[in-house]
Design an enzyme around this catalytic site. Structure first.
Site, PDB file in Angstrom:
ATOM      1  N   ASP A 122       0.852  -1.196   0.000  1.00  0.00           N
ATOM      2  CA  ASP A 122       0.000   0.000   0.000  1.00  0.00           C
ATOM      3  C   ASP A 122       0.881   1.237   0.000  1.00  0.00           C
ATOM      4  OD1 ASP A 122      -2.296  -1.512   0.231  1.00  0.00           O
ATOM      5  OD2 ASP A 122      -2.525  -1.201   2.390  1.00  0.00           O
ATOM      6  N   ARG A 169      -0.671  -0.526  -8.820  1.00  0.00           N
ATOM      7  CA  ARG A 169      -2.070  -0.231  -8.532  1.00  0.00           C
ATOM      8  C   ARG A 169      -2.207   1.302  -8.543  1.00  0.00           C
ATOM      9  NH1 ARG A 169      -3.262  -0.955  -2.438  1.00  0.00           N
ATOM     10  NH2 ARG A 169      -3.213  -3.163  -2.868  1.00  0.00           N
TER      11      ARG A 169
END
Ligand SMILES: Cc1cc2nc3c(=O)[nH]c(=O)nc-3n(C[C@H](O)[C@H](O)[C@H](O)COP(=O)(O)OP(=O)(O)OC[C@H]3O[C@@H](n4cnc5c(N)ncnc54)[C@H](O)[C@@H]3O)c2cc1C
Length: 306
Positions: free
Chosen positions: A129, A179
């Site tokens: 992340d 991402r």
């Protein structure tokens, strides 16, 4: 309102009080199936028959002790084992500050290496992340280092940051899994685009860049991580028009958000991964979800009075 809620997300006083109220706990259940990994795995098995695969993430960030980092790492090692045993198609997604980045970079690297080794053994995949802007450099360094050792790693990159275009360009030669997200943290205007329209446009441009033939030749994998249906449809039109192969990208969304859109994407035969969060330390993450959509605050208020 977004700025006020995001400022509240890091307030310990508010966290200690808010998490005790039943109406807050009820509101959070909309975005996560439960606090335990079993709840998340159950939700993952529920969505797999619909053609929706999973990313699992245990909430928690900025841990403050070596023991906590060790506990988080062991937890994820166990999750990788349980996913393999269950036959689910479920990646994991970790925050560098959960693995000890604030305490010692070397420890964070070693913990990530342990997860990578297990992911290699189990044929799985680990996402990193992206947190607030002070963490972008160390997170990208962590990704670069790990990508050289294994292809089973991807990183989230935030379209709201001015620097991101250059970062993406520099990651393409590594054959990176990226991402693309809009970005969920409170950032100043000298770091991030203040206007949503600019963030949306940058998101589109970054995705198109990663779908370009030269990026694909290097082995890029794009995760289009958004609930913005207009943006997703615009990218789908680009993909169809340019005959981009399905192997080049996946859509990614969060559990409990835009469920109809999730079902539509899956029905259309597009690859879709839904990120399922679980864990006890949900407060800052939950506040970021509230900040993304002011209507969510009314949903909380309804639970308070209803
Ligand atoms: C799979 C995934 C992984 C992510 N990982 C990261 C990460 O590592 N780092 C990071 O900074 N951010 C991450 N994010 C969050 C991201 O940065 C955005 O904050 C979030 O996705 C909201 O932006 P959006 O693109 O969905 O579109 P927006 O333009 O914000 O919203 C479009 C529409 O989607 C719906 N919507 C969006 N958010 C919500 C919500 N919370 N509740 C209800 N409806 C909503 C609304 O209908 C809204 O009108 C991730 C998001 C996803 C989907």
């Amino acid at each position: 309102m977004r700025r006020v809620i995001l400022a509240g997300s890091t307030n310990a006083w508010l966290r200690d009080r808010a998490t005790k109220y039943p109406f807050v706990r009820k509101s959070v259940s909309r975005f996560m199936p439960g606090e335990h990994i079993d709840d998340a795995l159950r939700a993952a098995s529920g969505q797999q028959p619909l053609g929706i695969t999973t990313i699992l993430t245990r909430l928690g960030e900025n841990i403050t002790s070596v023991d906590e980092a060790e506990e988080v790492t062991r937890h994820y090692l166990d999750v990788l084992d349980r996913v393999a045993a269950s036959g689910l198609d479920a990646h994991i997604s970790v925050k560098p500050t959960q693995l000890g980045l604030d305490l010692e970079r070397g420890m964070c690297e070693r913990n990530l290496d342990r997860l990578m080794e297990r992911a290699e053994q189990r044929g799985n995949f680990v996402w990193i992340d992206m947190e607030g802007s002070p963490y972008v450099d160390p997170t990208i360094d962590l990704f670069r280092r790990t990508r050289k050792l294994s292809p089973r790693i991807g990183v989230a990159i935030q379209a709201y940051l001015y620097r991101t275009e250059k970062d993406v360009e520099s990651l393409i030669p590594l054959g990176s899994a990226i991402r693309i997200v809009k970005g969920a943290y409170l950032e100043p205007p000298d770091v991030a685009f203040p206007k949503k329209a600019d963030v949306d446009e940058n998101f589109y441009r970054l995705c198109v860049r990663l779908l370009a033939p030269d990026a694909q030749k290097e082995g890029a994998l794009l995760h289009i991580a958004t609930h913005d249906t207009a943006l997703a449809d615009r990218l789908s039109a680009y993909i169809a028009h340019n005959s981009v192969p399905k192997s080049a990208y996946e859509f990614a969304m969060l559990y409990g958000i835009q469920r109809q859109q999730q079902l539509r994407v899956a029905r259309e035969g597009q690859r879709l991964r839904v990120l399922i969060s679980y864990g006890e330390y949900w407060f800052p993450w939950y506040m970021r979800r509230l900040a993304e959509r002011p209507a969510n605050v009314w949903f909380v208020a309804k639970n308070m009075f209803g």
